[in-house]
Scaffold this active site. Structure first.
Site, PDB file in Angstrom:
ATOM      1  N   SER A  55       0.835  -1.192   0.000  1.00 42.32           N
ATOM      2  CA  SER A  55       0.000   0.000   0.000  1.00 42.32           C
ATOM      3  C   SER A  55       0.888   1.268   0.000  1.00 42.32           C
ATOM      4  O   SER A  55       0.546   2.279  -0.635  1.00 42.32           O
ATOM      5  CB  SER A  55      -0.904  -0.056   1.232  1.00 42.32           C
ATOM      6  N   LYS A  59       0.879   4.011  -3.023  1.00 42.20           N
ATOM      7  CA  LYS A  59       0.635   5.437  -2.774  1.00 42.20           C
ATOM      8  C   LYS A  59       1.832   6.280  -3.244  1.00 42.20           C
ATOM      9  O   LYS A  59       1.648   7.344  -3.856  1.00 42.20           O
ATOM     10  CB  LYS A  59       0.381   5.658  -1.284  1.00 42.20           C
ATOM     11  N   ASP A  76       0.222   8.423   6.585  1.00 40.65           N
ATOM     12  CA  ASP A  76      -0.609   7.418   7.260  1.00 40.65           C
ATOM     13  C   ASP A  76       0.061   6.040   7.347  1.00 40.65           C
ATOM     14  O   ASP A  76      -0.603   5.020   7.326  1.00 40.65           O
ATOM     15  CB  ASP A  76      -1.979   7.300   6.568  1.00 40.65           C
ATOM     16  N   LYS A 116     -17.043  11.665   0.767  1.00 44.60           N
ATOM     17  CA  LYS A 116     -16.335  11.422  -0.504  1.00 44.60           C
ATOM     18  C   LYS A 116     -17.317  10.897  -1.548  1.00 44.60           C
ATOM     19  O   LYS A 116     -18.331  10.280  -1.191  1.00 44.60           O
ATOM     20  CB  LYS A 116     -15.233  10.387  -0.266  1.00 44.60           C
ATOM     21  N   GLU A 143      -1.862   8.890  11.379  1.00 46.09           N
ATOM     22  CA  GLU A 143      -3.227   9.302  11.022  1.00 46.09           C
ATOM     23  C   GLU A 143      -4.212   8.702  12.013  1.00 46.09           C
ATOM     24  O   GLU A 143      -4.157   7.502  12.298  1.00 46.09           O
ATOM     25  CB  GLU A 143      -3.584   8.829   9.600  1.00 46.09           C
ATOM     26  N   HIS A 159     -13.484  -1.075   1.326  1.00 42.41           N
ATOM     27  CA  HIS A 159     -12.025  -1.161   1.197  1.00 42.41           C
ATOM     28  C   HIS A 159     -11.635  -2.523   0.615  1.00 42.41           C
ATOM     29  O   HIS A 159     -10.777  -2.605  -0.276  1.00 42.41           O
ATOM     30  CB  HIS A 159     -11.374  -0.934   2.564  1.00 42.41           C
TER      31      HIS A 159
HETATM   32  P1  0O2 Z   1      -4.740   1.386   3.960  1.00 44.73           P
HETATM   33  O1  0O2 Z   1      -4.855   0.021   3.377  1.00 44.73           O
HETATM   34  O2  0O2 Z   1      -5.305   1.488   5.325  1.00 44.73           O
HETATM   35  O3  0O2 Z   1      -3.357   1.933   3.886  1.00 44.73           O
HETATM   36  P2  0O2 Z   1      -5.261   8.736  -0.689  1.00 44.73           P
HETATM   37  O4  0O2 Z   1      -4.607   9.638  -1.682  1.00 44.73           O
HETATM   38  O5  0O2 Z   1      -6.763   8.707  -0.773  1.00 44.73           O
HETATM   39  O6  0O2 Z   1      -4.655   7.374  -0.613  1.00 44.73           O
HETATM   40  P3  0O2 Z   1      -4.698  10.686   1.339  1.00 44.73           P
HETATM   41  O7  0O2 Z   1      -5.062  11.810   0.460  1.00 44.73           O
HETATM   42  O8  0O2 Z   1      -3.330  10.691   1.918  1.00 44.73           O
HETATM   43  O9  0O2 Z   1      -4.936   9.282   0.705  1.00 44.73           O
HETATM   44  O10 0O2 Z   1      -5.612  10.643   2.555  1.00 44.73           O
HETATM   45  P4  0O2 Z   1      -7.057  10.298   2.979  1.00 44.73           P
HETATM   46  O11 0O2 Z   1      -8.014  10.127   1.856  1.00 44.73           O
HETATM   47  O12 0O2 Z   1      -7.390  11.266   4.051  1.00 44.73           O
HETATM   48  O13 0O2 Z   1      -6.792   8.900   3.719  1.00 44.73           O
HETATM   49  C1  0O2 Z   1      -6.510   7.719   3.109  1.00 44.73           C
HETATM   50  C2  0O2 Z   1      -7.110   6.613   3.975  1.00 44.73           C
HETATM   51  O14 0O2 Z   1      -8.454   6.951   4.284  1.00 44.73           O
HETATM   52  C3  0O2 Z   1      -7.194   5.332   3.181  1.00 44.73           C
HETATM   53  O15 0O2 Z   1      -6.028   4.601   3.335  1.00 44.73           O
HETATM   54  C4  0O2 Z   1      -8.411   4.666   3.788  1.00 44.73           C
HETATM   55  O16 0O2 Z   1      -8.086   4.058   5.032  1.00 44.73           O
HETATM   56  C5  0O2 Z   1      -9.309   5.841   4.053  1.00 44.73           C
HETATM   57  N1  0O2 Z   1     -10.134   6.172   2.888  1.00 44.73           N
HETATM   58  C6  0O2 Z   1     -10.095   7.312   2.172  1.00 44.73           C
HETATM   59  N2  0O2 Z   1     -11.022   7.290   1.179  1.00 44.73           N
HETATM   60  C7  0O2 Z   1     -11.659   6.107   1.278  1.00 44.73           C
HETATM   61  C8  0O2 Z   1     -12.734   5.499   0.548  1.00 44.73           C
HETATM   62  O17 0O2 Z   1     -13.291   6.048  -0.407  1.00 44.73           O
HETATM   63  N3  0O2 Z   1     -13.114   4.255   0.950  1.00 44.73           N
HETATM   64  C9  0O2 Z   1     -12.535   3.609   2.000  1.00 44.73           C
HETATM   65  N4  0O2 Z   1     -12.985   2.417   2.326  1.00 44.73           N
HETATM   66  N5  0O2 Z   1     -11.524   4.162   2.708  1.00 44.73           N
HETATM   67  C10 0O2 Z   1     -11.094   5.387   2.355  1.00 44.73           C
HETATM   68  P5  0O2 Z   1      -5.644   3.515   2.239  1.00 44.73           P
HETATM   69  O18 0O2 Z   1      -4.296   3.845   1.747  1.00 44.73           O
HETATM   70  O19 0O2 Z   1      -6.710   3.337   1.227  1.00 44.73           O
HETATM   71  O20 0O2 Z   1      -5.711   2.243   3.084  1.00 44.73           O
END
Ligand code: 0O2
Length: 266
Positions: A55, A59, A76, A116, A143, A159
């Site tokens: 992951s 990213k 995060d 979202k 985070e 997810h």
């Molecule tokens: P994992 O497997 O836990 O690592 P992004 O660009 O969206 O990846 P950003 O902008 O840094 O991330 O931050 P954001 O959106 O605040 O936070 C990302 C995390 O929020 C995600 O981590 C998810 O845990 C959760 N999240 C954000 N959007 C969604 C969504 O639409 N659906 C679900 N189920 N979760 C979401 P990762 O990397 O996906 O997950």
């Protein structure tokens, strides 16, 4: 983006694992303390996770982050999730985080008032967290996701699907997920209407549990000093009061045992 440099994952992830452990302990302690004091706790459960290397790579690739900037730019890698029973509990947890002196809030993302497009709802707080490691102090990002159980139910299911379809969930499934997100929203709204009742019930249960724990501790201690006949009588009285489910009677009984214990101490 393909990384040519080798990432030492063990070295990279170790401080984040420590941060997750510490944050879990700290927020679980707040919850435990509220319960021990017979207070309503806005925290229902706390979980934590370390972002998986796949992951992190995904990213970093998507955001064009080179390997030596991962720790600075991916916020995060360490994540904890605070689950609440009610939407109304979320601002209380947010304040709790903002007021802590052992972490600094860097950014807040409100996906509750700004849902979202996927239907995702949750409140995210990025913090800077100081770690005391064997090699000295180190600051890491973490985070904190704050959401209700209903929001979490939906998000974890979505997810899994997102992962399965590598982000390209078929439209028909996306539509059904949207319906589920709306149902989760309605559940949160409905639950809010009986929040007061549930809060009072939880508070009463905690008070009763603490009282019974005190009574049982007192009885156990009295066994060392009081006469057996007296103890049999005390046990019978406890069973009778316990079956009566009367809080005032339990309180009075606990007071009586406190006085007895004090008398024996003198
Ligand atoms: P994992 O497997 O836990 O690592 P992004 O660009 O969206 O990846 P950003 O902008 O840094 O991330 O931050 P954001 O959106 O605040 O936070 C990302 C995390 O929020 C995600 O981590 C998810 O845990 C959760 N999240 C954000 N959007 C969604 C969504 O639409 N659906 C679900 N189920 N979760 C979401 P990762 O990397 O996906 O997950």
């Amino acid at each position: 983006m393909i990384f040519l440099e080798i990432i030492n994952w063990k070295e990279l992830l170790y401080p984040y694992a420590q941060a997750v452990d510490e944050l879990l302990l700290k927020f679980r302690s707040v919850d435990k303390e509220c319960r021990n004091l017979g207070m309503y706790s806005p925290i229902d459960a706390v979980t934590g996770r370390l972002k998986r290397p796949s992951s992190i790579l995904e990213k970093a690739g998507r955001k064009q982050i080179p390997p030596d900037k991962i720790a600075e730019e991916i916020e995060d890698i360490a994540g904890i999730r605070i689950l609440c029973q009610f939407v109304e509990d979320i601002p209380k947890v947010i304040d709790m985080v903002r007021q802590r002196k052992d972490m600094t809030v860097i950014e807040e993302r409100d996906y509750i008032n700004h849902t979202k497009p996927s239907g995702y709802r949750s409140y995210h707080i990025i913090i800077r967290y100081p770690l005391h490691t064997a090699l000295g102090e180190k600051q890491v990002f973490a985070e904190i996701q704050i959401r209700t159980n209903a929001m979490n139910f939906w998000a974890t299911a979505e997810h899994s699907l997102r992962y399965k379809y590598s982000g390209n969930i078929p439209q028909e499934l996306q539509d059904r997920l949207k319906n589920c997100a709306e149902a989760a929203f309605r559940l949160d709204t409905e639950m809010a209407t009986i929040r007061e009742e549930i809060m009072n019930a939880k508070r009463l249960n905690e008070i009763k549990n603490n009282l019974v724990t005190n009574i049982l501790e007192n009885i156990q201690n009295l066994y060392f000093v009081a006469k057996l006949d007296d103890m049999n009588e005390i046990n019978r009285e406890f069973i009778r009061i316990w079956n009566g489910e009367d809080m005032d009677a339990l309180r009075e009984f606990n007071e009586k045992l406190n006085i007895m214990a004090e008398m024996y101490r003198v």
